[in-house]
Design a protein around this motif. Structure first.
Motif, PDB file in Angstrom:
ATOM      1  N   LEU A 284       0.838  -1.194   0.000  1.00 29.42           N
ATOM      2  CA  LEU A 284       0.000   0.000   0.000  1.00 29.42           C
ATOM      3  C   LEU A 284       0.877   1.249   0.000  1.00 29.42           C
ATOM      4  CD1 LEU A 284      -2.745   1.539   0.492  1.00 29.42           C
ATOM      5  CD2 LEU A 284      -2.289   1.230   2.941  1.00 29.42           C
ATOM      6  N   ARG A 285       0.544   2.201  -0.868  1.00 28.97           N
ATOM      7  CA  ARG A 285       1.195   3.510  -0.854  1.00 28.97           C
ATOM      8  C   ARG A 285       0.126   4.566  -0.625  1.00 28.97           C
ATOM      9  NH1 ARG A 285       3.482   0.431  -5.036  1.00 28.97           N
ATOM     10  NH2 ARG A 285       5.683  -0.011  -4.659  1.00 28.97           N
ATOM     11  N   ILE A 286       0.438   5.539   0.196  1.00 29.60           N
ATOM     12  CA  ILE A 286      -0.550   6.584   0.478  1.00 29.60           C
ATOM     13  C   ILE A 286       0.074   7.963   0.317  1.00 29.60           C
ATOM     14  CG2 ILE A 286      -1.797   5.105   2.116  1.00 29.60           C
ATOM     15  CD1 ILE A 286      -0.608   7.075   4.315  1.00 29.60           C
ATOM     16  N   VAL A 287      -0.770   8.913  -0.072  1.00 27.28           N
ATOM     17  CA  VAL A 287      -0.436  10.338  -0.041  1.00 27.28           C
ATOM     18  C   VAL A 287      -1.642  10.999   0.592  1.00 27.28           C
ATOM     19  CG1 VAL A 287       0.221  12.377  -1.350  1.00 27.28           C
ATOM     20  CG2 VAL A 287       0.877  10.106  -2.190  1.00 27.28           C
ATOM     21  N   THR A 288      -1.475  11.537   1.787  1.00 27.25           N
ATOM     22  CA  THR A 288      -2.631  12.040   2.509  1.00 27.25           C
ATOM     23  C   THR A 288      -2.330  13.361   3.206  1.00 27.25           C
ATOM     24  OG1 THR A 288      -4.383  11.402   4.069  1.00 27.25           O
ATOM     25  CG2 THR A 288      -2.112  10.833   4.676  1.00 27.25           C
ATOM     26  N   ALA A 289      -3.390  14.132   3.395  1.00 25.22           N
ATOM     27  CA  ALA A 289      -3.330  15.405   4.115  1.00 25.22           C
ATOM     28  C   ALA A 289      -4.739  15.718   4.592  1.00 25.22           C
ATOM     29  CB  ALA A 289      -2.799  16.516   3.218  1.00 25.22           C
ATOM     30  N   LYS A 290      -4.871  16.768   5.383  1.00 22.45           N
ATOM     31  CA  LYS A 290      -6.174  17.074   5.985  1.00 22.45           C
ATOM     32  C   LYS A 290      -7.217  17.510   4.968  1.00 22.45           C
ATOM     33  CE  LYS A 290      -4.300  18.129  10.559  1.00 22.45           C
ATOM     34  NZ  LYS A 290      -4.136  19.144  11.637  1.00 22.45           N
ATOM     35  N   VAL A 365       4.126   8.640 -10.439  1.00 21.24           N
ATOM     36  CA  VAL A 365       4.342   7.938  -9.173  1.00 21.24           C
ATOM     37  C   VAL A 365       3.397   6.761  -8.995  1.00 21.24           C
ATOM     38  CG1 VAL A 365       4.326   8.226  -6.658  1.00 21.24           C
ATOM     39  CG2 VAL A 365       5.254  10.021  -8.111  1.00 21.24           C
ATOM     40  N   THR A 366       2.233   6.785  -9.635  1.00 19.41           N
ATOM     41  CA  THR A 366       1.268   5.699  -9.443  1.00 19.41           C
ATOM     42  C   THR A 366       1.744   4.397 -10.049  1.00 19.41           C
ATOM     43  OG1 THR A 366       0.090   6.205 -11.501  1.00 19.41           O
ATOM     44  CG2 THR A 366      -0.667   7.302  -9.490  1.00 19.41           C
ATOM     45  N   ARG A 367       2.717   4.439 -10.961  1.00 21.00           N
ATOM     46  CA  ARG A 367       3.266   3.246 -11.601  1.00 21.00           C
ATOM     47  C   ARG A 367       2.176   2.403 -12.242  1.00 21.00           C
ATOM     48  NH1 ARG A 367       7.343   0.311  -7.579  1.00 21.00           N
ATOM     49  NH2 ARG A 367       7.299  -1.138  -9.323  1.00 21.00           N
ATOM     50  N   GLY A 368       1.114   3.031 -12.686  1.00 21.60           N
ATOM     51  CA  GLY A 368       0.110   2.337 -13.484  1.00 21.60           C
ATOM     52  C   GLY A 368      -0.876   1.509 -12.707  1.00 21.60           C
ATOM     53  N   THR A 369      -0.430   0.464 -12.040  1.00 24.98           N
ATOM     54  CA  THR A 369      -1.362  -0.486 -11.430  1.00 24.98           C
ATOM     55  C   THR A 369      -1.179  -0.662  -9.930  1.00 24.98           C
ATOM     56  OG1 THR A 369       0.122  -2.330 -11.927  1.00 24.98           O
ATOM     57  CG2 THR A 369      -1.541  -1.796 -13.586  1.00 24.98           C
ATOM     58  N   ASP A 370      -0.196  -0.021  -9.325  1.00 22.95           N
ATOM     59  CA  ASP A 370       0.026  -0.208  -7.899  1.00 22.95           C
ATOM     60  C   ASP A 370      -1.084   0.422  -7.076  1.00 22.95           C
ATOM     61  OD1 ASP A 370       2.324  -1.599  -8.274  1.00 22.95           O
ATOM     62  OD2 ASP A 370       3.632   0.125  -8.131  1.00 22.95           O
ATOM     63  N   LEU A 371      -1.269  -0.126  -5.865  1.00 22.10           N
ATOM     64  CA  LEU A 371      -2.287   0.397  -4.972  1.00 22.10           C
ATOM     65  C   LEU A 371      -1.742   1.648  -4.293  1.00 22.10           C
ATOM     66  CD1 LEU A 371      -5.061   0.084  -3.675  1.00 22.10           C
ATOM     67  CD2 LEU A 371      -4.010  -1.385  -1.938  1.00 22.10           C
ATOM     68  N   ILE A 372      -2.130   2.808  -4.815  1.00 23.89           N
ATOM     69  CA  ILE A 372      -1.720   4.069  -4.211  1.00 23.89           C
ATOM     70  C   ILE A 372      -2.974   4.890  -3.970  1.00 23.89           C
ATOM     71  CG2 ILE A 372      -1.219   5.046  -6.501  1.00 23.89           C
ATOM     72  CD1 ILE A 372       0.906   6.818  -5.085  1.00 23.89           C
ATOM     73  N   LEU A 373      -3.130   5.349  -2.742  1.00 24.81           N
ATOM     74  CA  LEU A 373      -4.334   6.077  -2.328  1.00 24.81           C
ATOM     75  C   LEU A 373      -3.963   7.516  -2.043  1.00 24.81           C
ATOM     76  CD1 LEU A 373      -5.838   3.416   0.117  1.00 24.81           C
ATOM     77  CD2 LEU A 373      -6.074   3.574  -2.367  1.00 24.81           C
ATOM     78  N   VAL A 374      -4.636   8.443  -2.710  1.00 24.34           N
ATOM     79  CA  VAL A 374      -4.375   9.872  -2.550  1.00 24.34           C
ATOM     80  C   VAL A 374      -5.652  10.537  -2.073  1.00 24.34           C
ATOM     81  CG1 VAL A 374      -3.617  11.995  -3.698  1.00 24.34           C
ATOM     82  CG2 VAL A 374      -2.707   9.775  -4.454  1.00 24.34           C
ATOM     83  N   GLY A 375      -5.589  11.235  -0.931  1.00 18.14           N
ATOM     84  CA  GLY A 375      -6.777  11.923  -0.453  1.00 18.14           C
ATOM     85  C   GLY A 375      -6.698  12.249   1.020  1.00 18.14           C
ATOM     86  N   THR A 376      -7.813  12.632   1.589  1.00 17.36           N
ATOM     87  CA  THR A 376      -7.889  12.941   3.009  1.00 17.36           C
ATOM     88  C   THR A 376      -7.802  11.646   3.809  1.00 17.36           C
ATOM     89  OG1 THR A 376     -10.297  12.715   3.098  1.00 17.36           O
ATOM     90  CG2 THR A 376      -9.409  14.890   2.485  1.00 17.36           C
ATOM     91  N   PRO A 377      -7.548  11.729   5.111  1.00 19.04           N
ATOM     92  CA  PRO A 377      -7.529  10.509   5.927  1.00 19.04           C
ATOM     93  C   PRO A 377      -8.827   9.708   5.834  1.00 19.04           C
ATOM     94  CG  PRO A 377      -6.567  12.332   7.142  1.00 19.04           C
ATOM     95  CD  PRO A 377      -7.123  12.913   5.885  1.00 19.04           C
ATOM     96  N   GLU A 378      -9.949  10.404   5.779  1.00 15.84           N
ATOM     97  CA  GLU A 378     -11.228   9.706   5.660  1.00 15.84           C
ATOM     98  C   GLU A 378     -11.326   8.959   4.337  1.00 15.84           C
ATOM     99  OE1 GLU A 378     -10.830  12.901   6.313  1.00 15.84           O
ATOM    100  OE2 GLU A 378     -11.672  13.274   8.316  1.00 15.84           O
ATOM    101  N   GLN A 379     -10.888   9.604   3.254  1.00  9.07           N
ATOM    102  CA  GLN A 379     -10.942   8.964   1.947  1.00  9.07           C
ATOM    103  C   GLN A 379     -10.000   7.763   1.871  1.00  9.07           C
ATOM    104  OE1 GLN A 379      -9.966  12.491  -0.293  1.00  9.07           O
ATOM    105  NE2 GLN A 379     -12.103  12.877  -0.876  1.00  9.07           N
ATOM    106  N   VAL A 380      -8.808   7.918   2.425  1.00  9.41           N
ATOM    107  CA  VAL A 380      -7.853   6.809   2.424  1.00  9.41           C
ATOM    108  C   VAL A 380      -8.401   5.645   3.244  1.00  9.41           C
ATOM    109  CG1 VAL A 380      -5.560   6.081   3.191  1.00  9.41           C
ATOM    110  CG2 VAL A 380      -5.840   8.262   1.985  1.00  9.41           C
TER     111      VAL A 380
END
Length: 458
Positions: A284-290, A365-380
Motif C-alpha cells: 500500500l502507498r498513500i499520499v494524505t493530508a487534511k 508515481v502511481t506506476r500504473g497499477t500499484d495500490l496508491i491512495l491519494v486523499g484525506t484521511p477519511e478517503q484513504v
C-alpha cells in the motif's frame, strides 16, 4: 453483525538509500534516506512504528545491483535503485533493543545462503528479539546476484524452487527436529544444561546439501521464525500453500488478490492446513493530508521529484527487459529477453506491449497499477476498508514514498480514522510474532504445518 477485526499493518523497508516504492524519491527535499547508512535513521523509523502499534518492520533485500538497464550498473548507482544495499540482519538486533513490541521481518535467499548457517543466524535473532522475527523466503531473481556468488548465470525458476524445498527441509530438521522439547534442563544443582541424548544430529544427505548437525543453537521462542513468502507464480503459490504463514502481495486489484488467496487456501487445506494459518499483507502507498487540495499538492511534489529513468532501471532488473534499447514503437514480444507476462497487455487481448506503453505506465508515481491512495484521511480509510473487504487480505504493507514522511502521515492522520472503524488496534500486541497471528496464541508451528512433521517425538 460482529465488530470488524483489526487489520495487520507493517512498514516495508530496504536497508538502502533507494527503497522499492519509487527509487528516485530520495531526491525529494523532505526525504531523509541519504541517512540510511546511519543507525539513527533506522532507530527513528522503528520508534515511530513501535509507538504506533504497527505489527512489523519488514526488510526486503537484494544481493546485486540492477545492471540490466544500459547493460551495466551505472544508472542503478546514479539513482541508488535499491542500493547501496546493507545487510538488514545487522540492523534488526539494535532496533529490537530500543523497541518493546515491534516485530521484524527479514529477507534471506535460499539460493545463495547455506541452510546450516542460516538456521543458526535466525535462531540467534529469535532469541535476541524474544520471538519478534519472521523470515521472508525468496529464491532471488537478479542475474548480478548469481554472478556475485560464482555462477555464470541465474539458476532457472523451477530449479530455484527445487533448491528452496530442500533448503526448507534442512532448516526444519535443525529448528524443529534436532533439540527435543525436554532437551534443555538448565539445572545448576544437577550440573546439567541439556540432556545429550535429546539433542540429535540431523544427518541430512540430499541432492544439494549434506548437513550433519545437531543444530548449534538451543531452541528459541518460536524455533522456526514466522515464515513469510511473496511468490505469486504457480510454483510460488504451491510453495506458499506448503510453507507460508504470511504472504506478501505486490498486487492492487482486490479481485485478483482474492482469487490468488482462495487458490492458495484451497491448496493449503488439501495439505491439512487451516485457512487461518495463512495470512497476507498487500503493498500500500498513500499520499494524505487534511484536505484534498493539500493531498494533491503533496502528490504533485512527489511527481516533480520522480524520475522515469530510475523506475526503468528497476523495471529492467525485475524483468530482464532493457528499455534503453527500444524505441517507443518497438513491441517487447519481438525480443527473447525477459518474462512473457511483462510483455503482454494486461487486458487479455494477447497483444504485445510496446516500449512506449511501458514508459507511459511508469511516467508517474502511481506506476500504473500499484495500490496508491491519494486523499484525506477519511478517503484513504474508506478505500482501505473497501479494498480489504473485497480482497480478503489480512492487512497492508505500507511502502513509503518519502521517509519518514509517509509513515508519519499514516500514523498521525490515517491511523485514527482506521481506529474509529475498528480496523486498527488501539493497544500493542506482545509475545512472539507467531503468537500474535495465531488464534491459539502459540509461538510454535501448528501440528498441521509441514515443518512440524520433523519434530522429535516426546
Amino acid at each position: 453483525m460482529s465488530d470488524p477485526k483489526p487489520l495487520l499493518f507493517a512498514l516495508y523497508e530496504q536497508a538502502s538509500v533507494g527503497c522499492g516504492g519509487a527509487p528516485s524519491l530520495w531526491t525529494h527535499p523532505a526525504d531523509e534516506r541519504l541517512a540510511a547508512n546511519t543507525f539513527e535513521f533506522w532507530a527513528n523509523q522503528a520508534r515511530i512504528a513501535d509507538q504506533a502499534n504497527l505489527d512489523m518492520l519488514f526488510f526486503a533485500d537484494v544481493l546485486g545491483f540492477y545492471d540490466v538497464f544500459g547493460g551495466n550498473a551505472e544508472a542503478a548507482v546514479k539513482w541508488a535503485v535499491e542500493a547501496p544495499a546493507n545487510d538488514p540482519l545487522m540492523i534488526i538486533p539494535g532496533l529490537a533493543a530500543i523497541t518493546k513490541n515491534l516485530a521484524f521481518g527479514a529477507t534471506v535467499s535460499t539460493t545463495y545462503e547455506h541452510p546450516f548457517a542460516h538456521a543458526r543466524r535466525f535462531s540467534t535473532l529469535d532469541h535476541m528479539t524474544n520471538g519478534r522475527v519472521g523470515w521472508n523466503i525468496v529464491t532471488s531473481y537478479l542475474s548480478s546476484a548469481a554472478r556475485n556468488f560464482g555462477l555464470e548465470e541465474m539458476i532457472k525458476h523451477g530449479d530455484r524452487y527445487d533448491r528452496a524445498e530442500e533448503f526448507m527441509d534442512v532448516v526444519y530438521k535443525l529448528w524443529e527436529g534436532s533439540w527435543a522439547n525436554d532437551a534443555v534442563v538448565a539445572d545448576k544443582a544437577r550440573q546439567v544444561y541439556a540432556q545429550g541424548d535429546r539433542v540429535k544430529p540431523i544427518n541430512h544427505a540430499g541432492e544439494r546439501y549434506r548437513v550433519a548437525g545437531p543444530h548449534l543453537s538451543a531452541p528459541s521462542p518460536q524455533r522456526t521464525p514466522l515464515l513469510i513468502q511473496a511468490g505469486w507464480s504457480g510454483r510460488g503459490r504451491e510453495f506458499a500453500a506448503k510453507h507460508a504463514e504470511l504472504i506478501f502481495i505486490a498486487k492492487s486489484n482486490p479481485h485478483e488478490i482474492r482469487q490468488g488467496l482462495e487458490e492458495i487456501w484451497t491448496m493449503a487445506e488439501a495439505r491439512g492446513r487451516a485457512r487461518d494459518d495463512i495470512q497476507s499483507l498487500t503493498v500500500l502507498r498513500i499520499v494524505t493530508a487534511k484536505t484534498e487540495i493539500e493531498a494533491q499538492r503533496k502528490y504533485d511534489e512527489l511527481q516533480s521529484n520522480y524520475h522515469l529513468e530510475a523506475q526503468l532501471v528497476s523495471y529492467a532488473g525485475d524483468t530482464g527487459i532493457d528499455l534503453s534499447r527500444y524505441a517507443d514503437s518497438d513491441a517487447l514480444s519481438n525480443h527473447t529477453e525477459g518474462l512473457t507476462s511483462y510483455m503482454m497487455r494486461p487486458d487479455g487481448s494477447g497483444k504485445p506491449l510496446t516500449a512506449g506503453d511501458v514508459r507511459k505506465r511508469f511516467a508517474n508515481v502511481t506506476r500504473g497499477t500499484d495500490l496508491i491512495l491519494v486523499g484525506t484521511p477519511e478517503q484513504v480509510a474508506d478505500r482501505i476498508e473497501e479494498h480489504a473487504r473485497i480482497s480478503a487480505t489480512s492487512g497492508y504493507m505500507l511502502n513509503p514514498l518519502t521517509s519518514p514522511g509517509t509513515l508519519e502521515d499514516f500514523v498521525e492522520l490515517v491511523v485514527p480514522e482506521l481506529q474509529k472503524r475498528g480496523l486498527y488496534r488501539t493497544s500493542p500486541q506482545s509475545g512472539s510474532l507467531r503468537s500474535r497471528l495465531r488464534a491459539d496464541g502459540s509461538s510454535r508451528l501448528p501440528a498441521t504445518a509441514y515443518g512440524a512433521s520433523f519434530r522429535l517425538p516426546a
